[in-house]
Design a protein around this motif. Structure first.
Motif, PDB file in Angstrom:
ATOM      1  N   ASP A  93      -5.280   1.957   9.972  1.00 49.46           N
ATOM      2  CA  ASP A  93      -5.796   0.637   9.595  1.00 49.46           C
ATOM      3  C   ASP A  93      -5.705   0.404   8.096  1.00 49.46           C
ATOM      4  N   TYR A  94      -5.956   1.431   7.296  1.00 48.31           N
ATOM      5  CA  TYR A  94      -5.845   1.282   5.848  1.00 48.31           C
ATOM      6  C   TYR A  94      -4.393   0.996   5.468  1.00 48.31           C
ATOM      7  N   CYS A 146      -4.949   8.905   4.988  1.00 48.28           N
ATOM      8  CA  CYS A 146      -5.537   7.581   5.204  1.00 48.28           C
ATOM      9  C   CYS A 146      -5.430   7.201   6.676  1.00 48.28           C
ATOM     10  N   SER A 147      -6.222   6.240   7.061  1.00 47.09           N
ATOM     11  CA  SER A 147      -6.192   5.770   8.438  1.00 47.09           C
ATOM     12  C   SER A 147      -5.024   4.810   8.633  1.00 47.09           C
ATOM     13  N   SER A 153      -8.031  -2.495   6.882  1.00 46.44           N
ATOM     14  CA  SER A 153      -9.264  -1.919   6.362  1.00 46.44           C
ATOM     15  C   SER A 153      -9.049  -1.540   4.904  1.00 46.44           C
ATOM     16  N   ASP A 154     -10.122  -1.629   4.142  1.00 46.06           N
ATOM     17  CA  ASP A 154     -10.052  -1.195   2.748  1.00 46.06           C
ATOM     18  C   ASP A 154     -10.719   0.151   2.552  1.00 46.06           C
ATOM     19  N   GLU A 155     -11.171   0.768   3.652  1.00 41.59           N
ATOM     20  CA  GLU A 155     -11.826   2.071   3.561  1.00 41.59           C
ATOM     21  C   GLU A 155     -10.776   3.156   3.359  1.00 41.59           C
ATOM     22  N   TYR A 156     -10.876   3.790   2.209  1.00 36.87           N
ATOM     23  CA  TYR A 156      -9.960   4.884   1.893  1.00 36.87           C
ATOM     24  C   TYR A 156     -10.676   5.841   0.963  1.00 36.87           C
ATOM     25  N   GLU A 157     -10.750   7.069   1.388  1.00 39.85           N
ATOM     26  CA  GLU A 157     -11.359   8.100   0.571  1.00 39.85           C
ATOM     27  C   GLU A 157     -10.245   9.010   0.073  1.00 39.85           C
ATOM     28  N   HIS A 158     -10.087   9.034  -1.241  1.00 46.70           N
ATOM     29  CA  HIS A 158      -9.052   9.883  -1.811  1.00 46.70           C
ATOM     30  C   HIS A 158      -9.334  11.335  -1.436  1.00 46.70           C
ATOM     31  N   ARG A 170       0.824  -1.215   0.000  1.00 47.13           N
ATOM     32  CA  ARG A 170       0.000   0.000   0.000  1.00 47.13           C
ATOM     33  C   ARG A 170       0.853   1.258   0.000  1.00 47.13           C
TER      34      ARG A 170
END
Length: 107
Positions: free
Chosen positions: A57-58, A54-55, A63-68, A4
């Protein structure tokens, strides 16, 4: 995590040297981190979370939660990664305040 990190760096158009300068470490160490042979310390890890918005966790793959980020910056050799991370921090605080305001109105 290292997959990542490389993906985020490339998506944002940053070189390993730019990231190394931002983290105040050697570029070869960035290469080793991206290959999974070295680890980040906590300070560098947190700085990258701010830079990439990003968090933790990402970044760790939990976690797969990621907001550009909705703010875009032109990426070249003169880009100030410190300014970008601060802008992301400010935007994060604004989003938190908006969320808190909505919660207060809902009560």
């Amino acid at each position: 995590m290292y997959v990542r990190l490389k993906k985020l760096r490339e998506e944002n158009g940053y070189s390993q040297k730019q990231i190394a300068d931002y983290l105040e470490i050697d570029q070869s160490y960035i290469s080793k981190i991206e290959k999974g042979t070295r680890n980040l310390n906590e300070v560098s890890f947190n700085k990258l979370c701010l830079l990439y918005n990003c968090s933790p966790d990402y970044l760790l793959g939990k976690s797969d939660e990621y907001e550009h980020p909705k703010i875009s910056f032109r990426s070249d050799e003169t880009v100030d990664l410190f300014a970008i991370s601060k802008m992301n921090q400010v935007v994060g605080y604004l989003n938190l305040l908006r969320k808190m305001e909505r919660n207060i109105k809902d009560d």
